[in-house]
Design an enzyme around this catalytic site. Sequence first.
Site: not given
Length: 451
Positions: A223-224
């Site tokens: 998700k980063r």
Amino acid sequence: MNDMKVRVRFAPSPTGFLHIGGARTALFNWLYARHTSGAFILRIEDTDAARNTEEAVEVILHGLRWLGLEWDEGPLTGDPEGPSKGDCGPYFQSQRAGIYQKRVQELKEKGFAYDQDGAVKFKMTREPVVIPDLVVGNVSRELTDREKLDPDFVIIRSDGQPVFHLVNVVDDLEMGITHVIRGEDHLSNTAKHIMLFRAFGVEPPSYAHIPLILNQDGTKMSKRDTGASLTSYMAEGLAPEAVVNYLCLLGWSPRDNRELMTAQEVVRRFDLPQILRHNARFDIDKLHWLHGEYIRRMSNERFYELAIPALARAGFDTSKYPSAYVKAALDTCKGKKRLFSELADYGGFYFVEEVVHDPEAAAKEFAPENLERLKKVRETFAGLNSFDAGTLENSLKETAKQLGVKPGALVHPTRLACAGKTAGPSLYQLLEVLGKERVLRRLDRALAVMD
């Protein structure tokens, strides 16, 4: 397949984040439903009560609506007890406990489930399970060494919580799902799901496992990572129609390798066997390129609709200016940049009272030898009756001739004085849009700085 109506579903867990992979799974389900005139169902897998909030569900609903993926059945708000559309609700797993209890009871009565240490376990077959898959082909799943010691798996935990495998299958069964289109990471679960369907005496739906989306370097997208969150595209002001087009190309390819296609065109052409087997690589440059192509082709009205909020996010309030001025200014920017987030830097000078001159450019262009030249340009412009691009261009060239310099010697300082930068929209165009009064004011300010 017989005349049974296609029913597909997107069943996200609300984590407060809509991953690009999830958005693409939703898109492929929606495309298939629209291609077959079937139904697209949204179901919220919120059994993990501690992590799920109403806001987290809203992130999903908002993201799907932004992409234009309207669902035929499912919740209308993030409230599990709120309104929904469709006859197969509730569409939140947290509201379906009674259904799961009844189904577990059925498995026990048929001899497929039993209690153990306060939990309920499902009796799994010892034989390899063949998973027919519309994308991957037939996959034979054998038990792993660990599973061979105890092939049975928990379907209700000792705290009474149902497990993903159970709720997923029961919901698909109760909602009449005909095709399960989901990420390839679920393939390893599918043998369990097939056996659960059979235990209920029903044939499982058709499966289509789609390749994962990887980063450029082949690693799994977390998700980063850049481009992983759909919310970031919304915040950056990307055109959703370009994002949808790009997502279609991640793992699906039409026969003629066309890249620019409207959603309606993709709906006509989309089918499951065309989904590619290999993992898709996410390429932010490709997305930006495609987005630039969309900007070039979009109607002026659509361009204004997306450009004005993008300028507002960067601190430029266009509402202080007449609508005709705003549109004329934006017309000189259209198709020059790939992203709306780059617009402020490119055309923000239209929407300020005083431009800030780029210091590096000013050191060069506001040099002493340009003071008299710029004064002459101001004098020429002040004397013009007509302030259109053609007239401005002729008069500037004429002035350069009189001064015995190349037009470039006047173009650069004039642009810097009026726009604060040495690059941007066509000079004569931008001068016409700014209008005589503004241009003279800006030239006066530059001359005061130089003097």
